[in-house]
Design a protein around this motif. Structure first.
Motif: not given
Length: 334
Positions: A138-140, A144-145, A151-152, A179-183
């Motif tokens: 879900g976070l990916l 991606a969207h 969203i920033d 390594g992804t996504p940035a949190i």
């Protein structure tokens, strides 16, 4: 021998007097709890200018994972709003993406944040890393969207309460390692972090003492772990097992002094500091598990919720590119 334990906050103790408390968890009780209606969403959205969107993303095995996206109406999609990725509580055995949703909706009000809530699969039907993997997928999707959602991507905050707090911690470890996504930050509200259930606070709040007891915790963890033995439990499932807590985003942890998770939560904050990370820890004197969602009108609850909002305001003001603009001042919860 009588076990000594911190007393409840007097106002909370009085409020709790009239509350019938669950005394045990069993397969039969779990089946009953799952038949109860979910949090009514309409009253929470009625006085808010919010656009709601329902989407689904595939889990690693192809199972459909529902997400609810709540965006401020008239959002400026070119400005880059902060995002709160919400993970609900319920011991990882009950609940849905609308549970405790009043908490992140306060941050939608205060900061114009886009709130995305994930409906991860529950134990015992899903076990091991399946739950945190659902949250990760879900976070990916959110990352991606980001442009489409307004969203920033540099201001995505992962947040959750209780089991959701534990899953948020596991998800943040997973994102760090992949390594992804940035949190930008993680907010862990009374998080469920340690399957071992051996702390002093877990012994203090056993059967008959507390809203969520040691025995309930053991039942939930057995459901989550399934066939996994102790040495097979991944740190993404039970984040307290993580040997390395370096490289994590700035972290907020709060808990009550009168609850099962107190010691594992304070230990997690201490170990983040030991690794050179930044964590803010609050232990609310006399707070039991989930006190601020059960009784938001109590003075201690209002203080706890306001403290989280104030922390988030500070975090968001320092995250993301300068052109994203200033974060609006936090609006105290009503």
């Amino acid at each position: 021998m009588t076990t000594a334990r911190p007393a409840l906050d007097p106002e909370l103790r009085a409020l709790l007097t009239d509350m019938p408390l669950m005394t045990e968890l069993s397969p039969e009780v779990l089946a009953h709890l799952r038949q109860l209606p979910s949090t009514p969403l309409e009253p929470l959205l009625a006085d808010r200018q919010v656009d709601r969107r329902e989407v689904s993303v595939p889990a690693e095995d192809g199972t459909s994972i529902p997400l609810s996206v709540f965006s401020p109406s008239h959002i400026d999609r070119t400005a880059g709003a902060p995002c709160v990725y919400w993970i609900h509580g319920g011991g990882m055995i009950i609940g849905d993406r609308f549970a405790q949703i009043d908490l992140p909706l306060e941050w939608l009000d205060a900061f114009g944040a886009v709130v995305v809530s994930v409906d991860y699969r529950l134990a015992p039907e899903a076990t091991g890393t399946a739950l945190v993997d659902d949250c990760y997928q879900g976070l990916l999707w959110v990352a991606a969207h980001a442009e489409e959602l307004g969203i920033d991507p540099a201001r995505i905050v992962v947040a959750g309460a209780s089991a959701g707090g534990g899953l948020a911690a596991g998800l943040t470890l997973l994102a760090r390692d992949r390594g992804t996504p940035a949190i930008a930050a993680q907010m862990l509200i009374c998080p469920m972090l340690d399957h071992r259930n051996t702390s002093t606070s877990s012994r203090q709040y056993s059967a008959g003492h507390g809203v969520w007891t040691r025995e309930m915790n053991e039942f939930a963890w057995r459901a989550v772990l399934g066939d996994l033995s102790g040495d097979e439990v991944p740190e993404y499932v039970s984040p307290a097992l993580a040997a390395d807590l370096s490289g994590l985003p700035t972290t907020f942890i709060d808990t009550g002094s009168a609850e099962v998770f107190r010691d594992e939560d304070t230990d997690y904050a201490t170990r983040i500091w030991e690794a050179g990370g930044q964590a803010e820890l609050h232990v609310w004197a006399g707070g039991f598990h989930g006190f601020d969602t059960m009784y938001p009108q109590a003075h201690i609850s209002a203080t706890a919720r306001r403290t989280r909002t104030d922390w988030l305001a500070r975090v968001l003001s320092h995250a993301g590119p300068d052109e994203a603009g200033p974060v609006p001042p936090a609006t105290p919860p009503q």
